[in-house]
Design an enzyme around this catalytic site. Structure first.
Site, PDB file in Angstrom:
ATOM      1  N   GLU D  75      40.363  37.713  47.156  1.00  0.00           N
ATOM      2  CA  GLU D  75      39.983  38.315  45.888  1.00  0.00           C
ATOM      3  C   GLU D  75      38.517  38.702  45.979  1.00  0.00           C
ATOM      4  OE1 GLU D  75      40.362  35.664  42.611  1.00  0.00           O
ATOM      5  OE2 GLU D  75      42.351  35.008  43.182  1.00  0.00           O
ATOM      6  N   GLU D  86      34.079  32.661  33.629  1.00  0.00           N
ATOM      7  CA  GLU D  86      33.541  32.010  34.817  1.00  0.00           C
ATOM      8  C   GLU D  86      32.646  30.824  34.464  1.00  0.00           C
ATOM      9  OE1 GLU D  86      34.937  33.392  37.203  1.00  0.00           O
ATOM     10  OE2 GLU D  86      35.304  35.403  36.450  1.00  0.00           O
TER      11      GLU D  86
END
EC number: 4.2.1.20
Lengths: 439, 306, 439, 306
Positions: D75, D86
């Site tokens: 990724e 995140e």
């Protein structure tokens, strides 16, 4: 005198005609509602001032003290305190009287800011006298007054605090009395100021009395308010004075003007046949750090005038004072600048002397705990003045009865710095850990 | 309160009670030695100093100097912590006196000691009078004032409406209670006050507080004109600082002038160097000469000091 | 999507069940008033929050602009701004939902303090995320939150301001979503937040609509409110959206919940036969110092999202954004911290896109003049946010019509320092000379 | 939105459109090369790095190192200024990438350049996808992604409910759109998402954000148990940092593990000294070994690195 042994007009001769003129205006406009003065006052206090203020049941305090605690929310008045009730009333009265100019003194700045905003609202030139020391301590309030268009005149004499500012304002007034109105900030000073200010402030108790009957279906067992000069105190108490088991007060002449002064209050009172409900009136004074006067230094580390003072004349009225044996006024002290005054309203002195009002004291530390407790439990940051009334709840329980109204006379944003400083010095039971997050 | 004169002219109940040190007027031509001092010394000079500024011993010297210089009446200020009627000059003097520890006891002991030609009055705020003694009561103060030989009392924060208790006590002890007539005093109030004049009418020259000014206000002329119909001694104070002022005021119809801040300025300036007494004496002489000029209608300016 | 092309739920999968749960609670409690939720909300806003707030005729502004200017006084709400309307509603809803913990982000501190006081009032543990830089700039608000018992979590990432605080709060929520409610502070974020916040804030316009009809006997020609995220804007506008000459909006589905959501509003509206009065809705955005975006620096020296932004997704919703061509969000700027946001409520974006709301901009200088003008002429010190709405009165006249309602969303005490600094930099026509009285 | 699988197994419409550089699976046994990479490399290792951290040139080296180390899918994060899903580690990586001037254009040029065994996915936020092109529309981004040879897209802020436009575009260009299954995803929503799996189910190991953790949460086991009935490839991410984690997760029933923050930590630590690529390769090898241990049921701990 005006109130039993208290009150009167101890002022320079030059001011007497102005006081007579003011008394005349008080009779005409406030008592008789001439030209719809009181209607305009009430409309402006509604639209500009934010009245009525709520009477809020304090759920968590009620639980803590196992009785019904209701808060009269004067902290929600425009400007953040009950002060506007009086300032707007007097500035409007000055306008009706044809005065061209407003002056006022201020200590911590609360009365000065209230007067400045009332004067701006009513388009009256306004000058505020403020001690240089207070100016340096209360800069945000100086800016607020300036932004409202008021001149702020620094007073450099003496210690540069409230008492010098009062003296200087009296001097201005003595010079310009013919075209100037002096907006006195509390129920003090010569007649008719104590009555005038009381009547403008009595909206507090008038609203609270109707609200508590609406909410609790009865009158409170007690009304608790802090007392410095006593304007929030008399404002909260006045309508309740006749609610007394002693019939003497049920027809107290000092309350006789009420129904004519205020048509909204002309509701029928309790039925004459039923026994009158009795409401205790508790005036909470600043106990400071001690109730003793230091005669040698001329200092009282408290402002507990009603509780510890002696009769004398200050700023135009016979009242109770913090004074030395020979008559010199001592410097008072309280963690709350707004209570820090060596005198008290003459009507309060009278009501204490006659037993209608009970004076009690709450010291600096208990007041700070009261501040933190309301902030933490109810989400309301009270003024340090009001925190004294709140502090008393902790010290006294059963004598207050089942239903208690506490007057939250103002909000505490102005006191944050003081509270932080004073909290750091102490180990306060109710204070949160106030980290500073230095970064 | 009634408007009548509470001390009819015919009676002279108090002369015998006067303090022993002041010379009694030769003939009891007037109700009081205060009134006598003004009437008999026309045009009269009334001088004010704050007792205890900078010390009570200094005050004694100053009072004696003013007496020598020609003051016909002397007001001694008993300092109070909240002098709301004073301007900055006298407020500062009061603060100096308080810092020097001046008390009512010390004040009266000073008066006990003083021997002057001019009768003495005490000028103080009402609370000082009330608190002398074990509880709030004016009588102990008045009794002590009489005992010390004071001839009268002036209370800047005591209007006629609140004066009954103090006047009763003064009457009892043969002291004058001097009322102030302000530029704003008019109509009924003026009549009432003028009908109760005790000693003299203290005519306030202008609105505002005490303090030396550069000129005589038109309010002074207006007030004297308004008062001309009343046959009572009138002395004008507030702002009088020079001989020429005194001349103008006397010429306008006053019986005397009252000077305070101009003298306190001298004390503040000379307090440290010890020359204050001489300067005060000279100033009193200048003012007295000015007043006399006004009385004789001479327009000649004050001659330069030699 | 929720509002035409705007709205939606652009959030991590982990939060979707919580949003569904919230939507369900919104339907049950807010729309259907289950368990009397809305009744309790209104009672608490009355007693604790100080509602209703006045609609005040501004005499001197009316004279200046030669039209009727009315001020909706949200500055009088407890805490000093409209923010409490939403914070109290959401904290109460969280309580009804059985949540145990409240989190919120705050930039300048207004939403944080409102949430902290609501949480204290309702006895809910509360944590506020605040950027380190903001903490240093807004210390008094940090203390207020701490005194109300909230934890304040400094966010040190990035520039330490609002956007980092939002990101951090989202992270907390993503971790603790099952027992925690995230009180979003404006009409932004994923569905149902924009509707939920709007409905809690719509009391502003509901009161104002009834008040102006009472005072002026008619609807206003225009309603003016500042727009950052847009909660005071939607709060002021929502009830007026159907007052539109275009029949499309008269039955706007986004307003369909009103009558069921709020039984007090279930009064008959205008008679169906008469032509509907048209009310212009003007959203005043912060023009900052310029309307251009500096792409190179990634900065917009304004917060004029509705006026200059482009469609995109931020913080959970499709809306208008200040962004670079490639999709990075730019840093916005306004002299008013509360307007300083690169997004805007999706419903506002929709109402602008469909022509119902007119977006305009007022730059920093005009806003500062608006601040000084209201302070000086009316005795009300407005928040810098609200000062943008007031500044627009000066720039625009005739298109506002004869009767204008301006929402004074908050008080300006919090902005004094900023105003002083920014005033000193400029030669402002409406500013007083603010001497500092250094001593 | 319907609950049906929008891409019936029988059709294989997109294989031919794949980017040319990635080796096509020998047999088209699976719908997508993403699914193939997981199924055929069981237990699969999926590695994440942020493109442009600290530069795109470095990223190229890191991706190749991970490819060598045993990553089966990679990724690549296209940085967005508001990475709400995140944790601090990847947020910092994104900030570094943005400060280095990483743009979508640069990102795609990097992908154009990359030649790896492992298929590549792009992980980015929805606004970045929308804004690629002249107006807010997802199609230009997907078209360019396909052209660059990417095999799929992961969008952390795009739940299934909002995914129709992007999925349509992905379908059109033969890209997988990977959905995340969270610990809170249950009941109807879980069914619906699982029925639409594209490539693999990204199983979020725990509530919260991305970030290396010291242990495997019980939520991981719960999630895998809940998902065991669905016959789709499952890869577990969020908090996986060590070979032992990988082993535990595979043993619990996952088809692959996803590692991001632990790799980003290596980049942050070694970014300056140039050793990052080697360390990444070693870390990938450790994780792959761990995963294999989990697959074979061996409990032996990871041997010390030589």
């Amino acid at each position: 005198r005006t109130f039993g042994d208290y009150g009167g007009q101890y002022v320079p001769e030059a001011l007497m005609p102005a006081l007579q003129e003011l008394e005349d205006a008080y009779e005409r406009y406030v008592i008789e509602n001439e030209d719809g003065f009181m209607d305009e006052f009430r409309d402006r206090m509604r639209d500009f001032g934010g009245r009525p203020t709520p009477l809020q049941r304090a759920d968590r305090l009620s639980e803590r003290y196992d009785r019904e605690i209701y808060l009269k929310r004067e902290d929600l008045v425009h400007g953040g305190a009950h002060k506007l009730n009086n300032a707007l009333g007097q500035v409007l009265l000055a306008k009706y009287m044809g005065k061209e100019r407003i002056i006022a003194e201020t200590g911590a700045g609360q009365h000065g800011t209230a007067t400045a905003m009332a004067a701006a609202h009513l388009d009256m030139p306004c000058e505020i006298y403020m001690g240089r020391t207070d100016i340096n301590r209360q800069r945000p309030n100086v800016y607020r007054m300036r932004m409202n268009g008021a001149e702020v005149n620094p007073v450099t004499a003496g210690s540069g605090t409230l008492k010098e500012a009062i003296n200087e304002t009296m001097r201005d007034w003595a010079t310009t009395v013919e075209r100037t109105h002096y907006v006195i900030g509390s129920v003090v000073g010569p007649h008719p100021f104590p009555k005038l200010v009381r009547d403008f402030q009595s909206v507090i108790g008038r609203e609270a009395r109707a609200q508590i009957q609406d909410r609790a279906g009865r009158l409170p067992d007690s009304v608790v308010a802090c007392a410095g000069g006593g304007s929030n105190t008399m404002g909260a108490f006045h309508e309740f004075v006749p609610d007394c088991a002693n019939p003497r007060f049920a027809d107290d002449s000092s309350s006789a003007e009420r129904s004519s002064a205020d048509s909204q209050a002309a509701q029928p009172r309790d039925d004459g046949d039923e026994p009158r409900e009795h409401v205790d009136l508790v005036a909470v004074e600043a106990g400071g750090s001690s109730l003793e006067i230091d005669e040698a230094a001329g200092l009282a580390p408290n402002s507990a005038t009603l509780s510890t003072g002696t009769d004398g004349v200050l700023h135009g009225a016979m009242t109770k004072l913090l004074q030395q044996g020979d008559g010199q006024i001592v410097e008072s002290h309280s963690v709350s600048a707004g209570l820090d005054y060596a005198g008290v309203g003459p009507e309060l002195a009278h009501l204490v002397e006659t037993g209608r009002v009970t004076p009690v004291t709450v010291d600096d530390e208990a007041a700070l705990n009261g501040f933190h407790r309301l902030s933490n439990l109810e989400g309301i940051i009270p003024a340090l003045e009001s925190s004294h009334a709140l502090g008393y709840l902790e010290e006294s329980h059963d004598e207050l009865g089942d239903v208690v109204v506490v007057n939250v006379s103002g909000r505490g944003d102005k006191d944050l710095e003081t509270v932080l400083e004073e909290t750091e010095k102490r180990d306060l039971e109710a204070a949160p850990d106030v980290e500073v997050f230095d970064g | 309160m009634s408007g009548e004169d509470r001390r009819p002219k015919g009676e002279e109940p108090r002369n015998g009670e006067r303090g022993a040190k002041r010379p009694a007027s030769v003939e009891p031509a007037y109700d009081s030695d205060v009134e006598a001092a003004i009437r008999e010394n026309y045009p009269a000079l009334i001088a004010y100093v704050t007792a205890g500024d900078p010390s009570l011993a200094d005050t004694k010297a100053y009072v004696e100097a003013l007496d020598r210089g020609g003051a016909d009446l002397i007001e001694l200020g008993l300092p109070f912590s909240e002098p709301i009627a004073e301007g900055p000059t006298i407020q500062a003097a009061i603060n100096r006196a308080l810092e020097a520890g001046t008390t009512p006891q010390g004040f009266f002991e000073l008066v006990d000691d003083l021997e002057t030609e001019a009768p003495l009055l005490v000028m103080t705020y009402y609370n000082m009078i009330l608190q002398y003694g074990p509880e709030a009561d004016v009588r102990p103060f008045v009794e002590r004032a009489a005992e010390a030989g004071l001839s009268g009392i002036i209370v800047p924060d005591l209007p006629a409406e609140e004066a009954d208790p103090l006047r009763d006590a003064c009457d009892e002890h043969g002291l004058d209670l001097v009322f102030i007539v302000a530029p704003t005093t008019e109509g009924d109030r003026l009549d009432r006050i003028m009908s109760q004049v005790s000693g003299f009418a203290y005519v306030q020259a202008r609105l505002g507080t005490t303090g030396a000014r550069a000129n005589v206000s038109t309010a002074t002329h207006d007030s004297l004109a308004r008062l001309s119909a009343y046959d009572v001694p009138k002395a004008v104070g507030f702002g009088v600082s020079e001989g020429d002022h005194a001349a103008e005021i006397i010429e306008a119809g006053a019986d005397g002038v009252i000077v305070g801040s101009a003298l306190v300025d001298i004390i503040a300036e000379h307090g440290a160097d010890g020359d204050a007494a001489a300067a005060l004496e000279a100033k009193a002489a200048e003012l007295k000469r000015g007043a006399r000029r006004g009385a004789t209608g001479e327009d000649a300016p004050e001659p330069e000091q030699p």
